[in-house]
Design a protein around this motif. Structure first.
Motif, PDB file in Angstrom:
ATOM      1  N   UNK A  65     -18.058 -61.347  36.814  1.00  0.00           N
ATOM      2  CA  UNK A  65     -18.467 -62.715  36.448  1.00  0.00           C
ATOM      3  C   UNK A  65     -19.814 -62.701  35.751  1.00  0.00           C
ATOM      4  N   UNK A  66     -20.768 -61.937  36.340  1.00  0.00           N
ATOM      5  CA  UNK A  66     -22.098 -61.885  35.723  1.00  0.00           C
ATOM      6  C   UNK A  66     -22.036 -61.226  34.350  1.00  0.00           C
ATOM      7  N   UNK A  67     -21.159 -60.223  34.222  1.00  0.00           N
ATOM      8  CA  UNK A  67     -21.008 -59.565  32.916  1.00  0.00           C
ATOM      9  C   UNK A  67     -20.585 -60.586  31.874  1.00  0.00           C
ATOM     10  N   UNK A  68     -19.627 -61.426  32.235  1.00  0.00           N
ATOM     11  CA  UNK A  68     -19.153 -62.445  31.305  1.00  0.00           C
ATOM     12  C   UNK A  68     -20.271 -63.427  30.966  1.00  0.00           C
ATOM     13  N   UNK A  69     -20.986 -63.858  32.024  1.00  0.00           N
ATOM     14  CA  UNK A  69     -22.074 -64.819  31.800  1.00  0.00           C
ATOM     15  C   UNK A  69     -23.124 -64.219  30.866  1.00  0.00           C
ATOM     16  N   UNK A  70     -23.456 -62.951  31.094  1.00  0.00           N
ATOM     17  CA  UNK A  70     -24.442 -62.295  30.236  1.00  0.00           C
ATOM     18  C   UNK A  70     -23.942 -62.174  28.796  1.00  0.00           C
ATOM     19  N   UNK A  71     -22.658 -61.899  28.643  1.00  0.00           N
ATOM     20  CA  UNK A  71     -22.112 -61.788  27.292  1.00  0.00           C
ATOM     21  C   UNK A  71     -22.196 -63.129  26.574  1.00  0.00           C
ATOM     22  N   UNK A  72     -21.871 -64.193  27.315  1.00  0.00           N
ATOM     23  CA  UNK A  72     -21.971 -65.530  26.727  1.00  0.00           C
ATOM     24  C   UNK A  72     -23.422 -65.801  26.323  1.00  0.00           C
ATOM     25  N   UNK A  73     -24.351 -65.392  27.191  1.00  0.00           N
ATOM     26  CA  UNK A  73     -25.778 -65.567  26.879  1.00  0.00           C
ATOM     27  C   UNK A  73     -26.178 -64.783  25.645  1.00  0.00           C
ATOM     28  N   UNK A  74     -25.711 -63.539  25.603  1.00  0.00           N
ATOM     29  CA  UNK A  74     -26.026 -62.699  24.451  1.00  0.00           C
ATOM     30  C   UNK A  74     -25.509 -63.354  23.179  1.00  0.00           C
ATOM     31  N   UNK A  75     -24.295 -63.889  23.276  1.00  0.00           N
ATOM     32  CA  UNK A  75     -23.691 -64.573  22.136  1.00  0.00           C
ATOM     33  C   UNK A  75     -24.543 -65.772  21.712  1.00  0.00           C
ATOM     34  N   UNK A  76     -25.017 -66.543  22.711  1.00  0.00           N
ATOM     35  CA  UNK A  76     -25.829 -67.725  22.409  1.00  0.00           C
ATOM     36  C   UNK A  76     -27.145 -67.316  21.744  1.00  0.00           C
ATOM     37  N   UNK A  77     -27.786 -66.274  22.302  1.00  0.00           N
ATOM     38  CA  UNK A  77     -29.052 -65.804  21.727  1.00  0.00           C
ATOM     39  C   UNK A  77     -28.854 -65.290  20.305  1.00  0.00           C
ATOM     40  N   UNK A  78     -27.752 -64.563  20.125  1.00  0.00           N
ATOM     41  CA  UNK A  78     -27.500 -63.996  18.797  1.00  0.00           C
ATOM     42  C   UNK A  78     -27.222 -65.109  17.790  1.00  0.00           C
ATOM     43  N   UNK A  79     -26.496 -66.134  18.248  1.00  0.00           N
ATOM     44  CA  UNK A  79     -26.245 -67.286  17.369  1.00  0.00           C
ATOM     45  C   UNK A  79     -27.574 -67.915  16.969  1.00  0.00           C
TER      46      UNK A  79
END
Lengths: 288, 495
Positions: free
Chosen positions: A58-72
């Motif tokens: 779950x945390x991996x997914x949340x972090x990936x979503x965060x990474x995606x948001x930061x990269x955007x």
């Protein structure tokens, strides 16, 4: 704006690096779990390990979503600072590539509710970000040939969609080759991996066609010729042809399954060659 | 596009004949050729071979077209290739791997692929037309049992109600629904995006159109990569166009950091000597007139020269574009002829970006050659100072600029863009809006309940697993069936 963009990039990079670690824990842990339950023993550790692994996932997914948001955010800030899309150098395009891989990965994780693809796809995105740290990130003014903001922004947008999809198809194909006889319990079934690979190509193939077409349109306007057998053009054509071959191979007896999956891996090789080709060759595309 | 489907289409087109008799021989041969080109396996082999050829053309240095045209230049190019590729240079030369994209074998591969695409399209037309417009609503029992994706369930309601609910569930999912009732059952067929099947023709035939566009451009078009006009001069375009182009002014701008910002040429186009159009050409905005377009390609220095003969009469007065590089020292060099004297004059400027000991800034080196190639005289000419050389009086009037344009006429290009649009539409139809089809049958049971079955065809080229599961759940919900309880049999629809 430029500084904000740089900070966002660092955040995206860190989040993704951590996410990859957690995905490894999640998936490899699941492997251990499936072995233990196979052996029939260790019920104590199994029960205590299960929730931990789920949490890691779950945390991996949340972090990936965060990474995606930061990269955007990074890409948006940079576009504001530079006044154009991410097409002027390898730094910008590497970030865009990572972004494409993250979008496609997250879409498929949600659609199929599985995380094992992360093991292959996210390292590609992470590798692209790592590569981006090694090339100059300065915003340089556009040389005359690149002064076609709208066309080139759309060109790059569809290109990263295609590249991201091909990265995903690559991940699915590699897992498929390990899993072709459904012998690995902690991986998705072969039929699912086959479908994911195909779905990804269904997204990427038309996008790649449009990428090549828009590239040709730009070349026709800027250089007076829509096709000049430039290394980047030819490499992208090879990539497109290999995936076109895959789409046909998939319905031929004797080519289904492993051989088709091999074509996906070959296709991703060609994708990477298309991406980095201009580092080895000159040509019109020498800026990215 | 399944192999099985192709085989069936083939059988319909060419029914098996026991033995060939004399009169049928041609049809038999034609049939064999046709059969050869209907193969999707052939398509795959050709695609992969072309991909390999294009890859080879990317990895191996390719001879520029200008070098190919000139045997001497090709020889020296081959010499250079020898030092890079060693013995392989001979092999690559023989197999045309130095000129892949214009080689005979590459054209044969493209020709075969074109035939393959056309034959397959013709072959599949009838079948796809039928699936789009005339699909059977009622399928037999065997279909519902053996279809790749199938499900069976029992609904606690009369068959007419069940059918109505299935109909509604499918309509809700934006399917187009057709029903056919008989005494004890209702057959249902539903589909979405049925016209997407035609995407296969759009995407495949667009490739043929693109290839046709390149052929048209090759036959009726031309491309001049080095069309040079000096400021103030007017140059004929040639190629039977009757056009000529004048350059009023060339501008190059740079950013403060150094990289170029803009290259632009103010052009005037004349049609048979009459001014018809004027405008400024930038790198990303060409100028076109009557299907001929002018693109900014390069630029350079021009030396305005004046030559007088022994009597003081002017025999030459024009800008000489220094558009070439001298082999030694990389100096800009240009030439002009003096027809009256049967002589050619080479003008060389100082190397840029450094102090040139041979040709100082503000001077031009002038060399006069006879028609045979013998040097008659040479010397440096200072700007504004007349100098006698070879019995003539040379003046380097001033420096100016020339623009290098690419002049293109390509009557095939519009066909290519139309094809490109059709290709994108076709691929989007096939892959983003794929055809979805589902059949259902609701049968009356003796106990008053309804036996409902769903099935869809095994189409390997459309991933239907999730879609089928989704529809099954919708139907279950509509029929008030919860969980897996009432499923008696399921196909391989589990993920």
């Amino acid at each position: 704006m430029y500084e904000l963009s740089q900070y966002a990039f660092v955040a995206a990079f860190a989040a993704l690096a951590l996410a990859v670690c957690l995905y490894v824990v999640n998936v490899v842990g699941a492997r251990g779990l499936s072995r233990m339950s196979l052996a029939g023993g260790g019920s104590m550790s199994t029960s205590s390990l299960g929730p931990t692994l789920d949490a890691a996932g779950r945390y991996a997914t949340i972090l990936t979503v965060n990474s995606f948001a930061f990269l955007s955010a990074c890409l948006v800030f940079r576009a504001i600072a530079s006044g154009h899309g991410p097409f002027s150098n390898m730094y910008e395009f590497s970030l865009a590539f990572s972004w494409g891989a993250l979008v496609l990965y997250l879409y498929f994780e949600v659609q199929y509710r599985l995380r094992s693809l992360a093991l292959l796809v996210l390292p590609v995105a992470l590798g692209m970000m790592a590569y981006a740290t090694t090339v100059p990130s300065d915003i340089e003014p556009l040389v005359p040939a690149l002064q076609n903001n709208t066309l080139l922004t759309v060109h790059v947008a569809v290109a990263i969609l295609a590249y991201g999809a091909f990265a995903l198809a690559f991940g699915a194909a590699v897992l498929y080759l390990f899993q072709r006889r459904d012998t690995i319990r902690w991986l998705p079934r072969a039929v699912v991996l086959d479908e994911i690979g195909h779905k990804a190509v269904m997204v990427g193939f038309p996008a790649m066609a449009l990428t090549i077409i828009l590239g040709a349109l730009w070349a026709d306007i800027a250089w007076g010729t829509y096709w000049s057998w430039d290394p980047k053009e030819t490499a992208s054509l090879v990539t497109w042809l290999i995936y076109g071959g895959y789409l046909h191979a998939r319905v031929i007896r004797g080519w289904r399954g492993s051989r088709s999956a091999s074509l996906l891996i070959l296709g991703f090789g060609a994708t990477m060659f298309t991406y980095y080709g201009n580092l080895f060759f000159g040509g019109l595309h020498s800026y990215g | 596009m399944s192999a099985v489907e192709t085989q069936e289409g083939l059988a319909a087109a060419f029914p098996a004949r026991p033995r060939t008799t004399g009169g049928l021989w041609e049809r038999e041969v034609l049939g064999r050729v046709w059969r050869f080109f209907t193969s999707i396996r052939l398509a795959l082999i050709l695609i992969l071979m072309i991909a390999a050829a294009v890859m080879a053309g990317t990895l191996i240095d390719q001879v520029p077209a200008s070098v190919i045209a000139n045997p001497a230049a090709y020889d020296s190019w081959l010499q250079a290739a020898h030092s890079k590729y060693g013995v392989w240079a001979g092999v690559f030369d023989f197999t045309q791997l130095f000129n892949v994209f214009h080689s005979l074998w590459f054209r044969i591969l493209i020709g075969l692929l074109t035939a393959n695409i056309i034959v397959c399209s013709v072959n599949r037309w009838k079948g796809i037309w039928k699936t789009v417009f005339h699909t059977r609503t009622r399928m037999g029992d065997a279909f519902f049992q053996h279809a790749r994706f199938n499900a069976a369930m029992t609904a606690q309601m009369p068959v007419s109600t069940a059918a109505e609910r299935v109909h509604k569930a499918l309509s809700h999912a934006r399917y187009r629904v057709a029903t056919q009732a008989d005494d004890s059952s209702v057959a249902i067929f539903a589909d979405r995006n049925r016209f997407s099947r035609f995407g296969t023709f759009l995407s495949h035939l667009s490739i043929v159109m693109i290839l046709a566009g390149t052929v048209i451009g090759g036959i009726w078009g031309f491309s001049d990569d080095s069309f040079i006009v000096s400021e103030g001069a007017i140059q004929d375009v040639g190629h039977g166009t009757g056009l000529s182009v004048g350059l009023s002014h060339f501008t190059d701008e740079y950013y403060l950091q150094g990289p170029p910002k803009d290259y632009s040429s103010e052009l005037v186009i004349y049609d048979k000597g009459v001014e018809v159009k004027s405008g400024t050409v930038h790198v990303n905005s060409p100028l076109s007139y009557k299907g001929i377009s002018f693109h900014q390609a390069f630029f350079g220095q021009t030396a305005v020269m004046e030559v007088k003969d022994a009597n003081g009469a002017s025999i030459f007065s024009a800008g000489v574009p220094l558009a070439w590089q001298s082999l030694n020292g990389g100096r800009p060099i240009g030439s002009f002829t003096l027809p009256a004297k049967n002589e050619t004059v080479y003008v060389t400027g100082p190397a840029s970006g450094q102090t040139d000991p041979t040709i100082p800034a503000g001077e031009m080196q002038v060399e006069v050659y006879q028609s045979g190639g013998t040097l008659v005289s040479s010397g440096n000419v200072t700007q504004g100072v007349a100098k006698d050389l070879a019995g003539l009086n040379f003046t380097f009037v001033r420096e100016s600029r020339f623009t290098g344009l690419k002049v293109v006429k390509d009557p095939g290009v519009n066909l290519i863009w139309i094809a490109a649009i059709l290709m994108v539409i076709g691929l989007a139809m096939l892959f983003y809006f794929p055809t979805k089809r589902i059949w259902a049958i609701c049968r009356q049971r003796p106990d008053g309940t309804a036996d409902v079955r769903l099935a869809t065809t095994a189409e390997r080229d459309l991933s239907q697993t999730k879609e089928f599961e989704n529809m099954r759940e919708r139907v279950k919900l509509a029929l008030g069936i919860s969980g897996e309880g009432d499923d008696r049999k399921e196909g391989g629809a589990h993920v």
